[in-house]
Design an enzyme around this catalytic site. Structure first.
Site, PDB file in Angstrom:
ATOM      1  CB  SER A  39     -31.736  35.045  75.291  1.00 20.08           C
ATOM      2  OG  SER A  39     -30.597  35.728  75.784  1.00 20.08           O
ATOM      3  CG  ASP A 343     -26.472  28.848  77.871  1.00 18.60           C
ATOM      4  OD1 ASP A 343     -26.031  29.813  78.520  1.00 18.60           O
ATOM      5  OD2 ASP A 343     -27.373  28.963  77.009  1.00 18.60           O
ATOM      6  CG  HIS A 346     -28.669  32.421  78.127  1.00 14.50           C
ATOM      7  ND1 HIS A 346     -28.270  31.688  77.027  1.00 14.50           N
ATOM      8  CD2 HIS A 346     -29.083  33.615  77.654  1.00 14.50           C
ATOM      9  CE1 HIS A 346     -28.463  32.402  75.929  1.00 14.50           C
ATOM     10  NE2 HIS A 346     -28.943  33.581  76.278  1.00 14.50           N
TER      11      HIS A 346
END
Ligand SMILES: *[C@@H]1O[C@H](CO)[C@@H](O)[C@H](O)[C@H]1NC(C)=O
Ligand SMILES: *[C@@H]1O[C@H](CO)[C@@H](O)[C@H](O)[C@H]1NC(C)=O
Length: 397
Positions: A39, A343, A346
């Site tokens: 990610s 979040d 991240h």
């Protein structure tokens, strides 16, 4: 026309001379970026995979993307990722995801095989240890298989592949973070997770070796971030029994896993570099690039501190695994650029911008990225100098 093209050629040569400036390079230095990872680098693969299976994943809902793209794009942040900033600085367009609805694969100026949630280790291997990754099974080996599969359409003639791969910048990671996140979030002990580290490194190293065999000449290999500084880890694993780093308030034992990963990775990278003097292997020290921010967030403009997430379900770190950013009842801060953490897991675009600068325009790459431009259209002597310098700087570590 003729005069312009020779004039431009001279400018490109000047830009491509190593050591002369720390300004941005013309894209003549790399014709494209080929990326693998998770990610931290996914620009839309998991989003496309999820849409094909109607799977709802919080990352693909608002407010993801709100700062730059003004809509969710599949990036796990409010805006651009390090790979986006890198592409921009090289004069390349944003790197499109490999997985697309129309199945058209073109190398163009880059392809991104990174998938949010991906581990380095294969899913069956982790499952045998009782570690189940609900996000994706697109491990590093799967991503590499996609890459090999797509070579005929990327290269046209397969014999052109070596050349194309050789003139691309290969971004290998970050990958491996989820090999630790997934088991930690499932309640595995630090000792058990620590035992995965050498396996994760072996997996990354063998992927790098395969890419070198396929013609890769410049690879950027990021290490792990300090996971013990993320809002999710602090919320889930913080307790009075844990040791905290007094300079950052991060969880020491979890950061030590990332440090162990990074040390082993660097040792192995040095060995590959020795074996392949014609290849430039750049270690990207994500850990220390972000650690400077965790030590003095206010100095970098993060007036809301470094440890509390901008978007989440409340609590001291604004992280609650049952009310994730994007889902109902989670709230988002007004000014993401004053937060490091987006979040829980991240980082914000603002944080990625500082990390990007530290890496690609600053001291946190070894050898320093901004001293290199391996497109050697002019003289082989120059290339050899760069290589010598690379070898020397690697020996200094
Ligand atoms: C991964 O999962 C998908 C969908 O669940 C499945 O079709 C695919 O075969 C799996 N791939 C691997 C390499 O296990
Ligand atoms: C997380 O949210 C759930 C659902 O609202 C709530 O029941 C729980 O207490 C919260 N957990 C924490 C640690 O705040």
């Amino acid at each position: 026309m003729t005069s312009c093209s020779s004039y431009c050629f001279v400018i490109l040569l000047v830009l491509c001379r190593g050591y002369t400036s720390n300004t941005l390079y013309a894209n003549a230095c790399f014709t494209s970026i080929i990326s693998f990872g998770d990610s931290l680098a996914d620009t839309g693969n998991l989003k496309q995979i999820a849409s094909e299976t109607d799977k709802v994943i919080s990352y693909f809902l608002p407010p993801y993307g709100e700062t730059f793209f003004h809509q969710p794009t599949g990036r796990c942040s409010d805006g651009r990722l390090i790979i986006d900033l890198l592409a921009e600085s090289l004069g390349l367009p944003l790197i499109p995801p490999f997985v697309r609805s129309d199945d058209v694969v073109e190398l163009g100026q880059g392809v991104n095989y990174a998938v949010a949630g991906a581990t380095a280790l294969d899913s069956p291997f982790l499952e045998a240890k009782g570690v189940y990754n609900s996000m994706t099974n697109a491990s590093l080996r799967v991503q590499l298989a996609w890459f090999k599969q797509s070579l005929p359409s990327l290269c046209g003639e397969i014999r052109d592949c070596k050349h194309l791969i050789g003139s691309s910048l290969i971004l290998m990671g970050e990958i491996g973070g989820n090999d630790y996140n997934v088991p930690f979030f499932a309640g595995k002990s630090i000792d058990e997770v620590e035992s995965y580290v050498p396996l994760v490194i072996d997996t990354i190293i063998s992927a790098i070796n395969e890419l070198i065999e396929m013609g890769a000449r410049t690879l950027v290999v990021p290490g792990n971030l300090p996971i013990g500084c993320t809002s999710a880890y602090l919320a889930l694993f913080g307790s009075q029994k844990e040791k905290y780093d007094p300079t950052t308030d991060c969880l020491i034992r979890y950061n030590e896993i990332a440090e162990y990963h990074n040390e082993l990775l660097q040792t192995e990278l040095m060995m590959i570099q020795e074996l392949h003097p014609n290849v430039i292997i750049i270690y990207a020290d994500y850990y220390n690039a972000v650690m400077q921010i965790y030590r003095s967030p206010h100095k970098f403009g993060f007036t809301n501190g470094a440890l509390k997430a901008c978007c989440g379900g409340g609590g001291p770190f604004n992280y609650n695994s049952s009310m994730k950013c994007g889902l109902a009842y989670a709230t988002v801060c007004d000014q993401p650029d004053t937060y490091v953490n987006w979040d829980g897991v991240h980082l914000t675009e603002a944080a990625y911008k500082h990390i990007f600068k530290g890496l690609f325009q600053g001291p946190y790459t070894t050898p320093q990225f901004n001293s290199l431009c391996p497109t050697s259209t002019s003289s082989t002597g120059e290339r050899q100098n760069i290589e010598l310098n690379v070898r020397n700087s690697r020996l200094d570590i």
